[in-house]
Each structure stands twice: as C-alpha cells, then as structure tokens.
Design an enzyme around this catalytic site. Structure first.
Site, PDB file in Angstrom:
ATOM      1  N   CYS A 188       0.656  -1.228   0.013  1.00 33.06           N
ATOM      2  CA  CYS A 188      -0.069  -0.048  -0.068  1.00 33.06           C
ATOM      3  C   CYS A 188       0.956   1.231   0.075  1.00 33.06           C
ATOM      4  O   CYS A 188       0.399   2.411  -0.108  1.00 33.06           O
ATOM      5  CB  CYS A 188      -1.036   0.210   1.076  1.00 33.06           C
ATOM      6  SG  CYS A 188      -1.985  -1.301   1.126  1.00 33.06           S
ATOM      7  N   HIS A 236      -3.559   7.244   2.775  1.00 30.29           N
ATOM      8  CA  HIS A 236      -3.853   5.876   2.258  1.00 30.29           C
ATOM      9  C   HIS A 236      -4.937   5.336   2.874  1.00 30.29           C
ATOM     10  O   HIS A 236      -5.355   5.433   4.197  1.00 30.29           O
ATOM     11  CB  HIS A 236      -2.683   4.751   2.642  1.00 30.29           C
ATOM     12  CG  HIS A 236      -3.015   3.252   2.222  1.00 30.29           C
ATOM     13  ND1 HIS A 236      -3.584   2.974   1.095  1.00 30.29           N
ATOM     14  CD2 HIS A 236      -3.102   2.352   3.105  1.00 30.29           C
ATOM     15  CE1 HIS A 236      -3.861   1.579   1.305  1.00 30.29           C
ATOM     16  NE2 HIS A 236      -3.708   1.075   2.322  1.00 30.29           N
ATOM     17  N   ASN A 284      -9.883  -0.436  -0.053  1.00 32.75           N
ATOM     18  CA  ASN A 284      -8.568  -0.385   0.154  1.00 32.75           C
ATOM     19  C   ASN A 284      -7.801  -0.710  -1.169  1.00 32.75           C
ATOM     20  O   ASN A 284      -7.885  -1.881  -1.699  1.00 32.75           O
ATOM     21  CB  ASN A 284      -7.791  -1.052   1.075  1.00 32.75           C
ATOM     22  CG  ASN A 284      -6.527  -0.841   1.335  1.00 32.75           C
ATOM     23  OD1 ASN A 284      -5.849  -0.566   0.366  1.00 32.75           O
ATOM     24  ND2 ASN A 284      -5.817  -1.452   2.445  1.00 32.75           N
TER      25      ASN A 284
HETATM   26  N1  ACO Z   1     -18.280 -10.171   8.427  1.00 30.14           N
HETATM   27  C1  ACO Z   1     -18.835 -10.646   9.538  1.00 30.14           C
HETATM   28  N2  ACO Z   1     -18.053 -10.873  10.478  1.00 30.14           N
HETATM   29  C2  ACO Z   1     -16.633 -11.069  10.306  1.00 30.14           C
HETATM   30  C3  ACO Z   1     -16.027 -10.671   9.057  1.00 30.14           C
HETATM   31  C4  ACO Z   1     -17.078 -10.344   7.872  1.00 30.14           C
HETATM   32  N3  ACO Z   1     -16.333  -9.842   6.781  1.00 30.14           N
HETATM   33  N4  ACO Z   1     -14.765 -10.927   9.194  1.00 30.14           N
HETATM   34  C5  ACO Z   1     -14.568 -11.168  10.492  1.00 30.14           C
HETATM   35  N5  ACO Z   1     -15.744 -11.306  11.127  1.00 30.14           N
HETATM   36  C6  ACO Z   1     -15.946 -11.871  12.321  1.00 30.14           C
HETATM   37  C7  ACO Z   1     -14.585 -12.675  13.155  1.00 30.14           C
HETATM   38  O1  ACO Z   1     -14.913 -14.095  12.661  1.00 30.14           O
HETATM   39  C8  ACO Z   1     -14.688 -12.400  14.331  1.00 30.14           C
HETATM   40  O2  ACO Z   1     -15.705 -13.213  15.131  1.00 30.14           O
HETATM   41  P1  ACO Z   1     -15.545 -14.031  16.513  1.00 30.14           P
HETATM   42  O3  ACO Z   1     -15.494 -12.794  17.411  1.00 30.14           O
HETATM   43  O4  ACO Z   1     -16.734 -14.568  16.432  1.00 30.14           O
HETATM   44  O5  ACO Z   1     -14.273 -14.786  16.325  1.00 30.14           O
HETATM   45  C9  ACO Z   1     -15.309 -11.006  14.723  1.00 30.14           C
HETATM   46  O6  ACO Z   1     -15.788 -10.488  13.413  1.00 30.14           O
HETATM   47  C10 ACO Z   1     -14.163  -9.919  14.927  1.00 30.14           C
HETATM   48  O7  ACO Z   1     -13.046 -10.289  14.120  1.00 30.14           O
HETATM   49  P2  ACO Z   1     -11.799  -9.406  13.975  1.00 30.14           P
HETATM   50  O8  ACO Z   1     -10.942  -9.771  12.824  1.00 30.14           O
HETATM   51  O9  ACO Z   1     -11.328  -9.268  15.373  1.00 30.14           O
HETATM   52  O10 ACO Z   1     -12.476  -7.965  13.580  1.00 30.14           O
HETATM   53  P3  ACO Z   1     -11.816  -6.615  13.760  1.00 30.14           P
HETATM   54  O11 ACO Z   1     -12.635  -5.572  14.623  1.00 30.14           O
HETATM   55  O12 ACO Z   1     -10.408  -6.583  14.181  1.00 30.14           O
HETATM   56  O13 ACO Z   1     -11.983  -5.886  12.080  1.00 30.14           O
HETATM   57  C11 ACO Z   1     -10.764  -5.388  10.365  1.00 30.14           C
HETATM   58  C12 ACO Z   1     -11.349  -6.467  11.251  1.00 30.14           C
HETATM   59  C13 ACO Z   1     -11.795  -4.603   9.790  1.00 30.14           C
HETATM   60  C14 ACO Z   1     -10.116  -6.376   9.135  1.00 30.14           C
HETATM   61  C15 ACO Z   1      -9.598  -4.850  11.073  1.00 30.14           C
HETATM   62  O14 ACO Z   1      -8.916  -5.773  11.893  1.00 30.14           O
HETATM   63  C16 ACO Z   1      -8.730  -3.995  10.319  1.00 30.14           C
HETATM   64  O15 ACO Z   1      -9.110  -2.940   9.700  1.00 30.14           O
HETATM   65  N6  ACO Z   1      -7.496  -4.483  10.304  1.00 30.14           N
HETATM   66  C17 ACO Z   1      -6.459  -3.262   9.353  1.00 30.14           C
HETATM   67  C18 ACO Z   1      -6.552  -4.096   8.049  1.00 30.14           C
HETATM   68  C19 ACO Z   1      -5.739  -3.036   6.950  1.00 30.14           C
HETATM   69  O16 ACO Z   1      -5.781  -2.200   7.148  1.00 30.14           O
HETATM   70  N7  ACO Z   1      -5.133  -3.750   5.836  1.00 30.14           N
HETATM   71  C20 ACO Z   1      -4.459  -3.469   4.840  1.00 30.14           C
HETATM   72  C21 ACO Z   1      -3.200  -2.919   5.030  1.00 30.14           C
HETATM   73  S1  ACO Z   1      -2.412  -2.283   4.067  1.00 30.14           S
HETATM   74  C22 ACO Z   1      -1.732  -3.183   2.578  1.00 30.14           C
HETATM   75  O17 ACO Z   1      -0.650  -3.024   2.466  1.00 30.14           O
HETATM   76  C23 ACO Z   1      -2.576  -4.109   1.925  1.00 30.14           C
END
Ligand code: ACO
Length: 339
Positions: free
Chosen positions: A125, A266, A296
C-alpha cells in the site's frame, strides 16, 4: 525549519505536471458480498467505512496493466505531454501480471515512452509513496527530468472470495502522476520518509507455496496465491505507525496541522484515518476520504486520492500537502509536498 533549510544542497525542485486515475466500472457492494459469504453491509461499514469497491473484469482484459495505462494516459494528457516526453516510468504494484517483463516496461511500450527507463517497485500500500519519493529524489539530483509514476493494484486478482476476513477490504484502482524538474528547490517533496520493518511480514503476505506459510498461519483456509492478513496485528501497527509518520513530518518540518492545505492518506480503514484526525488534531475538512466508494486499493489508493482531490480543486496549492501511507512489508512512508 523552513523549506530552504529542508532542501539545502539541492539546486532544483519538482512539480506535479499532471495526474490521472482509473477504476473499473464493475461495482462490488457490501450487499453483493453478503450474497457470497457470511457478512453484512452493517458489519463492513461499522468496522471499515467501506460501502462498495470496484473490481476488474478479466474477461474484458481488465487488470493491472490495463488500469495503469488508463491512469497514466490521463496523467500525460493532464500534463499536456506524451509518453515520448518522459525519461523514466515507475509502476508500484503487488499485482503485476508478469514478473518479467515489468508492468512499467510494458506500460512504457504502450505509451511510446521509449527509450525511457522502466521498472516496477513493490511496497504494497506504500507503493505510490515509494514511487513518488524516489522519483522526486532522482529529479532533484538531476538523474531525470520527467518521471511518470503509477500506483496500481488489481487486488481482486489476489483475493480469495470464499473468505470474509480479507476480501471485504479491497478494491482495484490506479493513480498516476507526471513529475518534472523546476528551478526552485523548495518545490516538491521538502521532507520525506521511506521506512520498513520486515520482521512484521507475516501480518500481510501472499504465499505462492505451502512452504512459505508463516508459523501459526497453517490453518488459515485462504487459498495459496491469495492475500492473507492478520487484521488485528495490521490494525495495531497501522494506528501507531501512521500517526508516528505524520507526527515525525510535523516535527521535522516545524509545520502545524493547520498550515497544511491537504492530507492525502492511504485508504485502509476509515477508523484508522479517524483516529489520526482525532489524536493529531488534523483539520477534518482537509483530510480526504474515499474508502466508502473504493475500499482499500493498495498501491492505487494515494494516487487515486491525489487525482480526485486535484481535479475537484480540493488541494490548496498555496500550502504544503501531506501524503502518507503504510502497508505490507511492513512499510510506511510520508512526504510533505510544496506545490
Ligand atoms: N463479516 C462479519 N463478521 C466478520 C467478518 C466479516 N466480513 N470478518 C470477520 N468477522 C468476524 C470474525 O470472525 C470475528 O468473529 P468472532 O469474534 O466470533 O471470532 C469478529 O468478526 C471480529 O473479527 P476481528 O478480525 O477481530 O475484527 P476487527 O474488529 O479486528 O476488524 C478488520 C477486522 C476490519 C479487518 C480490522 O482488523 C482492520 O481494519 N485491520 C487493518 C486492515 C488493513 O488496514 N489492512 C490493509 C493493510 S495495507 C496493505 O498493504 C494491503
């Protein structure tokens, strides 16, 4: 510190001569995803701020090279130039269709940018930021006069749509800029950072073979060849590093948040941007957010924002612009740009 102190030692600067961007027509909304997997519009919007993203249609020949060409052609047109006018073409991507030749070489061939040098860089990214900072430096030292940069990722080509944890975040886009030399060294990137911590690689990676799977990630059902992510780790890293990168830029330039004309961040997660706005006191109206419409788009994101803001007249060019990104690697980068 003023701009002349920051650029002492250089006898030329850089200007943005033109910008362009491209996204595919096909929209993939949260409602569409909810029909494909166990997720909901509400969950995705609450956690990420994303409503929809654009994805390429490979059957129509859409992909990284195609998106790069659309964005680059628009940037050249905006600059009133043709491919023959540039000395170097840099494409930042993690979704190159071939590793040899580079996307940049094929793009340069299509644009008539011959015999300009051409190469790809990979900084996830941060790709557009790495290309921007590198191009600025090459022009400043006189190694090139005009450089075409493109940040482009066709993330849909490396997403496992059977998985809900990663697929909901990403979209496809390209952003491009033509940079050219000017006599005034205080124009262009007056402060920049390019950084990485490779120890964090298992948080975001694309294993091609089973032997490359990180320890502890063996049970991850995402298919080989697709992006894997430890969302929580990336989130923690991103919130900290992103804010640190912006703070460093304030400290090193002596500029306060309200002295900037625009902040181009970003687009990884609306919550990460909101947290920076709140903690660092960034002026909300100057921080551009388009993640709701495009998700993203990895290396595409900063260039897409830059072009959209520029074309909408939302960049106050009498003040510096801050550009900042973080991504896989892990990498992070920033630039304080004087127009
Ligand atoms: N829909 C519904 N539920 C979901 C989904 C979904 N799409 N995805 C995960 N869940 C569930 C999980 O299974 C989990 O359930 P559980 O509690 O029963 O185990 C629950 O939701 C919480 O999951 P988390 O992964 O803890 O959710 P979190 O609040 O951390 O949000 C997210 C996830 C949005 C991905 C967040 O962690 C995030 O934004 N991280 C940064 C990601 C990012 O910026 N990536 C790009 C980097 S840059 C690059 O170079 C590509």
């Amino acid at each position: 510190m003023n701009a002349s102190d920051l650029t002492a030692g250089f006898n030329r600067g850089v200007r943005i001569a033109g910008t362009g961007s491209a996204v595919p027509d096909r929209v993939l909304s949260n409602h569409d995803l909810a029909k494909m997997m166990d997720t909901s519009d509400e969950w995705i919007q609450q956690r990420t701020g994303i409503r929809e993203r654009r994805i390429c249609d490979p059957e129509k020949g859409e992909g990284t090279l195609w998106l790069s060409e659309q964005a680059a052609a628009l940037a050249l047109e905006d600059a009133g130039l043709t491919g023959a006018d540039v000395d170097l073409v840099i494409v930042a991507t993690v979704t190159m269709e071939m590793t040899c030749p580079s996307t940049a070489a094929r793009l340069a061939g299509k644009l008539g940018a011959t015999p300009a040098g051409a190469f790809d860089i990979t900084a996830a990214c941060c790709g557009f930021m790495y290309a921007l900072n590198l191009a600025d430096s090459l022009i400043r030292v006189g190694r090139a006069n005009r450089i075409l940069i493109v940040g482009c990722d066709c993330m849909s080509s490396i997403i496992d749509y059977d998985d809900r944890s990663v697929s909901i975040l990403f979209g496809d886009a390209a952003g491009s800029a033509v940079l050219e030399a000017v006599d005034d060294p205080t124009r262009g990137s007056v402060y920049q950072s390019l950084q990485a911590d490779g120890r964090g690689w298992p948080s975001l990676y694309i294993p091609r073979e089973a032997s490359q799977i990180a320890a502890g990630d063996e049970d991850n059902p995402i298919k080989l060849g697709n992006l894997r992510m430890n969302g929580r780790e990336v989130y923690k890293f991103a919130v900290t590093r992103f804010q640190r990168a912006i703070k460093d830029a304030f400290e090193k330039t002596g500029l306060e948040p309200d002295e900037f004309g625009a902040f181009i961040c970003h687009q990884s997660n609306a919550r990460i941007i909101e947290s920076a706005v709140e903690k660092l006191g960034l002026p909300d109206e100057k921080v551009y957010v388009n993640i709701d419409r495009y998700g993203n788009s990895s290396a595409g994101s900063v260039g897409l924002c830059l072009d959209q803001m520029r074309k909408a007249g939302r960049i106050d060019e009498s003040k510096p612009t801050m550009l900042v990104a973080f991504g896989g690697g892990m990498t992070w980068a920033s630039s304080v740009w004087r127009h």
